[in-house]
Design an enzyme around this catalytic site. Structure first.
Site, PDB file in Angstrom:
ATOM      1  N   GLU A  93      36.472  58.382  66.310  1.00  0.00           N
ATOM      2  CA  GLU A  93      36.224  59.504  65.858  1.00  0.00           C
ATOM      3  C   GLU A  93      34.836  60.527  66.470  1.00  0.00           C
ATOM      4  O   GLU A  93      35.084  61.896  66.791  1.00  0.00           O
ATOM      5  CB  GLU A  93      35.673  59.743  64.556  1.00  0.00           C
ATOM      6  CG  GLU A  93      37.206  59.567  63.671  1.00  0.00           C
ATOM      7  CD  GLU A  93      37.949  60.652  63.143  1.00  0.00           C
ATOM      8  OE1 GLU A  93      37.739  61.466  63.254  1.00  0.00           O
ATOM      9  OE2 GLU A  93      39.119  59.822  63.536  1.00  0.00           O
ATOM     10  N   SER A 503      52.114  40.805  -0.139  1.00  0.00           N
ATOM     11  CA  SER A 503      51.183  39.256  -1.009  1.00  0.00           C
ATOM     12  C   SER A 503      50.551  39.553   0.110  1.00  0.00           C
ATOM     13  O   SER A 503      49.089  39.309  -0.764  1.00  0.00           O
ATOM     14  CB  SER A 503      51.750  38.879  -0.874  1.00  0.00           C
ATOM     15  OG  SER A 503      53.242  38.528  -1.812  1.00  0.00           O
TER      16      SER A 503
END
Length: 858
Positions: A93, A503
């Site tokens: 770059e 229950s």
């Protein structure tokens, strides 16, 4: 004269031109000042820039559960940037990066000359600094004005930041395709490794992507990506960044890039969603971009076992009720290739550890099938023989005699890996005395094509389930499985499903009775009774449809006798009972104000149930369930740390606790009654004084209730749990009318766990699907692992308890000549003072057939 006039004209022309140039210069200066320089964004915040980093959620032992956020980013500090990554990026770059002051004049002139010659922008003149300016501070538009701003910003950035700081920003923000932002994330996505571990060729490949993330991508365009990579490798040699040998090795390296998904190390998607919802509610909707790390209370190993146990229970239920057939049918081409078969299977999803597979051939005692995980393989007969046809909830067809009774060529079926085989001839007895075969259990098998892995025909269960396990001493959630498959249904049944507990709710009614003067030895008549409400007649029954006469509360709870529970609630009063059970965290408004409450007709979540049982487990102290241990920011600072109310019997609660040590190696709406915030206790990042849990239940009451619930395991509806070979387990089954819901809640002093099985849209599970059959096996499979880290123990016996020998038929003291006498614990105020009549040969009518009922309601 003529000459003087000529020079005069020249002078005047030059003066006009000079004035014009000066005017133009002033105009340019004003334009640059007013429209460029004065409109430049401030650069000061670049030193403290907040990169978009995903929200990550971890288990308490540091395993990654989930990652939220669109951008994958793993920031790398300037001190940890690999030099070879820097060199590769400079070669690609900006080779003069360390020579220019932010703007490379030579590069700009070269790019301008190419543009003038060709009319195309084939060469970019941007430096790395200019790209940082564009990425952080400017819009992506392409215009001369933006380019000028980019130049001036680059010059300004170079004055305020060092070259190393600018380069670090660039390498952390640049887009590199496939959701990867920055080199750190790109290394993980394309190579599955940390940035520092890449080769020269791999560094060069990554450096080639930013110029054109799509065109130079090693996945979507490998040929062009290789050309770009090799160009960069040559440039690295040209600038002496690498040696000739390194160059030769890098140039010959193949393209090894592929997509590596984020590796999740723990299967806890429901907890992950709870964490995401909490963080967003606390820190805002953009919390998934700020790099927060949420460390939960979940144990990764037990979480895996919880999800496996849940799925195995549902598979087991599904096999008991019959095979519902193939999920699809495809036309097989002649001599199909793997690509052909993969295309046919592409429309079918993996669900709950089951893989869609296509039948290629029917053999005498096996099916020859294919799936895209392991290719072709056979399913042996022992893993097919269960597949009698599903008819309805209570009926299934005859077992198949051969594979052709099960599937046809071209059928798409679901199969799952299993860790063991069970001989179908070996049967066990369920709680009702019926023979049943336990299906093989599946496991988290990472190597599916290992020869030792067996495969079993399966169906995607329509039934659902939930498992929640917490620490009774402080409410920390150690495992949570909210359903069969989060991807199939994100509804979290632990926190969102309001169901009748049946229950499973009785222990809280019995605890209320103990608090009002009853004892475990109190006698209630187990006899029929009719209740009339207006025009409605209610005749409740026991599960066995039998009645057993005078029965002690201990025996009634052990065998889950409905009539005793109803009569007991009559005795203590519905209003009193509802007020009392709210101590356990149950919502009064969801409990009906009538006698059906004794049978668990209110609505609770599994989370609420396990919290109530945890209070019994810890000796009577109120704890709040929570799932977040701490939250860290992107720098690793603790910004939130839990300080839950804790039960502590022997420690100094005034001594400060230091904040939890931070890990250094860390790579949906709830119902109105249960908010996410309610599951996250008060937190601080300062040394904290622990909060002492509030005592809401008399310790003597909790002790006796635990003693009674241990009998449920020893002698009653949960006898199957004896296989765990533990004497400290207490618990209760639960089955609602239908039966529509099956439950088991059980605990030791160290772990409390609740399991639930049912359909999301309530319907019958089948006549024999009780809590002991459908939910207890899930609890057992999980707790077998959870209890391995804890020695068997019992909480210290509280003061105020007196042991007395009693007559079990009357609940009175036993005389010395009574051979049926039993030792029973009483609180000091409930000790019987009278003696039973002199012993005569009688039958103990308080014992009888076990049951686990919830009879028809109003």
């Amino acid at each position: 004269m003529i000459i003087s006039q000529f020079f005069y004209k020249i002078f005047r022309a030059l003066l006009v031109v000079g004035l014009l140039l000066a005017t133009i210069a002033v105009g340019i200066g004003i334009y640059l000042q007013w429209y460029i320089i004065d409109t430049l964004p401030a650069t000061e915040h670049l030193k403290d820039v907040q990169l978009q980093i995903p929200l990550r959620v971890y288990t308490n032992d540091g395993k990654l559960i989930a990652e939220f956020g669109e951008q994958r980013r793993i920031p790398v500090s300037k001190d940890n940037l690999p030099p070879m990554m820097v060199k590769a990026m400079l070669a690609a770059e900006d080779s003069r990066y360390f020579e220019h002051s932010g703007v490379d004049i030579k590069g700009l002139l070269r790019a301008a000359w190419v543009y003038l010659k060709t009319g195309e922008k084939s060469q970019g003149g941007s430096t790395i600094t200019m790209q940082v300016a564009r990425n952080f501070l400017l819009s992506p538009e392409k215009s001369w004005t933006r380019k000028l701003k980019e130049i001036f910003l680059a010059l300004q950035i170079e004055r305020e930041l060092s070259k190393e700081e600018i380069l670090t920003l660039y390498l952390n923000v640049i887009f590199m395709g496939n959701r990867a932002y920055g080199a750190g994330a790109a290394a993980q996505i394309y190579y599955g490794r940390n940035l520092k571990d890449l080769t020269v060729a791999e560094f060069a490949m990554l450096a080639g992507i930013p110029k054109a993330p799509s065109a130079n991508n090693p996945i979507s365009n490998p040929d062009r990506a290789m050309q770009r990579r090799n160009y960069i490798i040559n440039r690295m040699l040209e600038f002496s960044y690498i040696t000739a040998d390194q160059h030769k090795e890098a140039m010959s390296a193949p393209n090894t890039a592929k997509i590596y998904a984020t590796t999740l190390e723990a299967d806890a998607p429901y907890i992950a969603e709870m964490a995401r919802a909490f963080v967003q509610s606390k820190y805002g909707d953009d919390a998934d971009t700020k790099g927060y790390r949420v460390i939960t209370t979940i144990n990764s190993y037990l979480q895996s076992k919880a999800q496996t146990a849940l799925r195995n229970a549902l598979f087991d239920y599904d096999e008991r009720h019959g095979y519902r057939g193939a999920i699809g049918r495809e036309h097989l081409p002649t001599n199909p290739t793997p690509e052909d078969l993969n295309n046919l299977l592409s429309k079918y999803a993996v669900q709950g550890g089951m893989f869609p597979s296509i039948v290629l051939a029917i053999k005498e005692k096996s099916l020859h099938i294919y799936n895209n995980r392991i290719g072709e393989f056979d399913i042996a007969w022992e893993n097919l023989a269960w597949a009698g046809r599903y008819i309805d909830d209570n009926r299934r067809g005859a077992n198949p005699k051969s594979p052709k009774d099960i599937a046809n060529k071209g059928d798409v079926i679901m199969v799952r890996p299993i860790k063991q085989l069970v001989n179908p001839e070996n049967t066990t007895m369920d709680e009702d005395g019926n023979e049943e075969v336990q299906a093989p259990t599946s496991d988290d098998l990472s190597t599916l094509n290992d020869p030792s892995v067996k495969w079993r025909l399966s169906s995607v269960p329509q039934i659902e389930g939930a498992l929640i396990s917490i620490k009774p001493n402080n409410g920390a959630i150690i495992a949570l499985a909210g359903g069969f498959d989060f991807n199939q249904s994100k509804f979290n049944r632990v926190t969102q499903a309001l169901r009748q507990p049946g229950s499973n709710f009785k222990p809280f009614i019995y605890s209320a009775a103990l608090d009002k003067g009853f004892s475990a030895a109190s006698i209630i008549n187990d006899a029929p009774k009719t209740y009339q409400t207006g025009t409605t007649t209610w005749r409740p029954e026991n599960y066995s449809h039998k009645f057993y006469g005078p029965t002690s509360l201990r025996t009634a709870l052990t065998h889950s006798r409905n009539m005793v529970s109803i009569r007991l609630l009559e005795e203590i009063g519905v209003g009193y009972a509802i007020d009392y059970v709210s101590k356990f965290g149950f919502k009064k408004e969801r409990i009906p104000y009538n006698l059906t409450t004794a049978l668990g007709t209110g609505e609770v979540t599994p989370l609420e149930l396990v919290t109530g049982y945890a209070i019994l487990a810890n000796g009577g102290y109120k704890i709040e369930p929570h799932f977040i241990a701490r939250i860290e920011d992107s720098a690793g600072n603790i910004i939130f740390e839990a300080n839950p109310a804790t039960v502590c019997y022997d420690c100094d609660m005034s001594k400060p606790i230091e904040p939890t040590k931070v890990f250094t190696n860390l790579p949906t709406a709830l119902p109105a009654e249960t908010t996410v915030t309610a599951l996250v206790p008060t937190a601080t990042n300062q040394p904290k004084t622990p909060l002492s849990a509030e005592l809401v239940l008399r310790p003597q009451n909790a002790w006796i209730m635990t003693s009674m619930l241990k009998d449920v395991v020893r002698y009653g509806t949960a006898k199957r749990a004896l296989k765990l070979n533990r004497n400290d387990i207490a618990g209760k089954t639960g089955t609602t009318n239908g039966p529509n819901d099956a439950w088991f809640s059980g605990y030791t002093p160290d772990v409390a766990t609740t399991t639930w099985v049912g359909f999301d849209q309530p319907r019958s599970l089948g006549s024999k699907e009780t809590g002991g059959r459908a939910a207890l096996p899930m609890w057992m499979e999980f707790m077998e692992e959870a209890l391995k880290q804890y020695k068997e123990r019992t909480l210290p016996k509280p003061d105020g308890l007196i042991t007395v020998r009693i007559d079990p038929n009357t609940g009175l003291r036993a005389t010395g000549d009574n051979p049926n006498g039993k030792m029973e614990e009483f609180s000091s105020e409930s000790v019987p003072t009278r003696y039973a009549p002199t012993y005569k040969e009688t039958t103990d009518t308080s014992q009888g057939q076990s049951g686990n009922p919830l009879e028809p309601l109003f």
